[in-house]
Design an enzyme around this catalytic site. Sequence first.
Site, PDB file in Angstrom:
ATOM      1  N   GLU A  54     -13.097  49.052 -38.144  1.00 14.85           N
ATOM      2  CA  GLU A  54     -14.315  49.700 -37.666  1.00 14.85           C
ATOM      3  C   GLU A  54     -14.891  49.017 -36.427  1.00 14.85           C
ATOM      4  O   GLU A  54     -15.482  49.683 -35.574  1.00 14.85           O
ATOM      5  CB  GLU A  54     -15.370  49.738 -38.779  1.00 14.85           C
ATOM      6  CG  GLU A  54     -15.033  50.671 -39.925  1.00 14.85           C
ATOM      7  CD  GLU A  54     -14.217  50.018 -41.035  1.00 14.85           C
ATOM      8  OE1 GLU A  54     -13.998  50.660 -42.080  1.00 14.85           O
ATOM      9  OE2 GLU A  54     -13.783  48.849 -40.853  1.00 14.85           O
ATOM     10  N   PHE A 116     -21.733  51.076 -55.673  1.00 14.02           N
ATOM     11  CA  PHE A 116     -20.465  50.700 -55.053  1.00 14.02           C
ATOM     12  C   PHE A 116     -20.463  51.067 -53.576  1.00 14.02           C
ATOM     13  O   PHE A 116     -20.781  52.190 -53.207  1.00 14.02           O
ATOM     14  CB  PHE A 116     -19.309  51.403 -55.772  1.00 14.02           C
ATOM     15  CG  PHE A 116     -17.960  51.120 -55.164  1.00 14.02           C
ATOM     16  CD1 PHE A 116     -17.408  49.845 -55.207  1.00 14.02           C
ATOM     17  CD2 PHE A 116     -17.258  52.131 -54.523  1.00 14.02           C
ATOM     18  CE1 PHE A 116     -16.167  49.596 -54.629  1.00 14.02           C
ATOM     19  CE2 PHE A 116     -16.018  51.879 -53.944  1.00 14.02           C
ATOM     20  CZ  PHE A 116     -15.474  50.603 -54.004  1.00 14.02           C
ATOM     21  N   GLN A 117     -20.125  50.110 -52.742  1.00 13.82           N
ATOM     22  CA  GLN A 117     -20.069  50.260 -51.277  1.00 13.82           C
ATOM     23  C   GLN A 117     -21.406  50.733 -50.696  1.00 13.82           C
ATOM     24  O   GLN A 117     -21.451  51.543 -49.767  1.00 13.82           O
ATOM     25  CB  GLN A 117     -18.926  51.193 -50.856  1.00 13.82           C
ATOM     26  CG  GLN A 117     -17.555  50.564 -51.094  1.00 13.82           C
ATOM     27  CD  GLN A 117     -16.435  51.260 -50.368  1.00 13.82           C
ATOM     28  OE1 GLN A 117     -16.498  52.447 -50.085  1.00 13.82           O
ATOM     29  NE2 GLN A 117     -15.379  50.521 -50.065  1.00 13.82           N
ATOM     30  N   LYS A 166     -24.333  60.802 -49.167  1.00 10.99           N
ATOM     31  CA  LYS A 166     -23.333  61.809 -49.571  1.00 10.99           C
ATOM     32  C   LYS A 166     -23.977  63.132 -49.972  1.00 10.99           C
ATOM     33  O   LYS A 166     -23.463  64.211 -49.651  1.00 10.99           O
ATOM     34  CB  LYS A 166     -22.505  61.246 -50.738  1.00 10.99           C
ATOM     35  CG  LYS A 166     -21.425  62.183 -51.268  1.00 10.99           C
ATOM     36  CD  LYS A 166     -20.338  62.429 -50.229  1.00 10.99           C
ATOM     37  CE  LYS A 166     -19.270  63.404 -50.740  1.00 10.99           C
ATOM     38  NZ  LYS A 166     -18.397  62.825 -51.747  1.00 10.99           N
ATOM     39  N   MET A 481     -12.505  28.454 -22.728  1.00  4.48           N
ATOM     40  CA  MET A 481     -13.844  28.151 -22.222  1.00  4.48           C
ATOM     41  C   MET A 481     -14.523  27.087 -23.083  1.00  4.48           C
ATOM     42  O   MET A 481     -15.219  26.205 -22.559  1.00  4.48           O
ATOM     43  CB  MET A 481     -14.703  29.413 -22.162  1.00  4.48           C
ATOM     44  CG  MET A 481     -16.042  29.205 -21.479  1.00  4.48           C
ATOM     45  SD  MET A 481     -15.889  28.677 -19.743  1.00  4.48           S
ATOM     46  CE  MET A 481     -15.734  30.261 -18.925  1.00  4.48           C
TER      47      MET A 481
END
Length: 581
Positions: A54, A116-117, A166, A481
């Site tokens: 993602e 969940f999630q 949802k 760096m």
Amino acid sequence: MKVSGKMTGAEIIIESLKREGVKHIFGYPGGVILNIFDLLYDDKDLKLILTRHEQGAVHAADGYARATGKPGVVLVTSGPGATNTVTGIATASMDSIPLVVLTGQVPTMLIGNDAFQEADIVGITRPCTKYNILAKNVNDLSTQIKEAFHIATTGRPGPVLIDLPKDVTSGKTDFVWPEELDLRSYNPTYEGNKWMIEKAAHEIAKAKRPIIIAGGGCIISEASKELKELAEHTKIPVIMTLMGLGAFPGSHELSLGMLGMHGTYYANKSVQESDLLIAIGMRFDDRVTGRVEGFAPHAKIVHIDIDPTSIRKNVRVDIPIVGDVKKVLKVMNKVLKEDVKEQWGEVRKAWLKQIAEWKRERPMTYTHSTDVIKPQFVVEKIYELTKGDAIITTEVGQNQMWAAQFYKFDKPRRLLTSGGLGTMGYGFPAAIGAQLAYPDKLVIDIAGDGSIQMNIQELATAVIYKLPVKVAILNNRYLGMVRQWQELFYQERYSHTNLDVTPDFVELAHAYGAVGLRATKPSEVEPVLKEAFKVKKPVFMDFVVDWKEKVYPMVPAGATLDTMLFEEKEKKAEKKLKAVK
């Protein structure tokens, strides 16, 4: 406008995206957004680019937006899918990039129950979005999407997030597309105050040592033509921030390149000696100013920016002008041509002569070698072979600074880089987004061997969608760096910056179905680049470069811009050490 028949929230989202002219979405599926992905299965107008992470999706959308000026769109699932977008959102926010990020969410009745999630992505991203929305009612979806695109792309652009439970995406209602929006609390100022513009024009007329600093706002506003007109008419040299590179032609005689921590000697020197500083579409980042108390000590400052909160935020400003850069410069150029009559060539003659002396005194250069590949040499060769006509993305670190120093950007939207947040792993997915936007253009990611591994999985994305992105890896086997700072300021105590195990990038490219090439000596650099540019496939080029090479000039943290470290000091120290031995 109302469309007959009931539509689900998912159908409304798809239809709304089409109304906004969206052609590509970057994303990754998951449980709570499967109803949206199911609609994309048969859709011929919207193409979803399936990235492998993602974060990669957001950076790709960001690169798409920077290259085109259009908003990038992201679609991901809830919980970890949403939280994985945060780095990309923060990157876009710092650099004022328009994104619309759609995240799935658990049903509204489960929000707050640790389902969940589930993750409070609205709360998590509030500090790094321009605006965000938790959709609660399917009836409001089309208006909320239109609002999201409007807010993301107007004023100072930025990312907007819509969280989609949802039950909202599965609920049904009539589709009504709002033709107009009424956002009473959101009214960006586009027209600059004419009195302040005239005042700035008369300061320009009086100034003996003026400098223009052009920032990313000049590119966002599409103001390159007006900026060039201002500089050429008044004979004022132009310096650019990292985000502003390409706003003014880098090869122009009035261009002084980049200023700041790794800016050119003559750019930094000009700022410190100027009597008038015209800052256009920039926010005076600490990497630009050095120690603020010692920044441009002799100069009056004119600051033009569409974001009023950026003016006087970091430095004192004498003439603030809030407005769209393109609109303000159009008025200013008119005032300078009609109301202010000066022989600019004569007025600026001594100042331009002084700057030319600084350029001769310390040009942007490095110590060449016939034995080992210098990273600057690779960037110079890329510029030479592309003639500046490529889209360059970068990772973050030494590779980013060498690209900014040694590739001359003559056009806007040709450098895509993470400026404000400094996100390692940005350049490769951003290049994928840019290549998707411009399939016939040469897109090159100039990378470090540390940064490229942050999102290296996106090579699968490039291969699957046949996006011939070229990646030039400046492989010094270190986090370069950070190692440079350790060498200069931490007594060469290289704590955890040596990348002991670095993959074989050539074999790795082959494993993904891409092309892998390698150069280990200077004579191989050009043939590798030419071969890579010919191939119509993604290519990893592994340039094994001098691990000791550092980015110079360098302004140490906390110092003023005229306190610069140079390479020859290092060389003198090495000679003294050899003499002692």
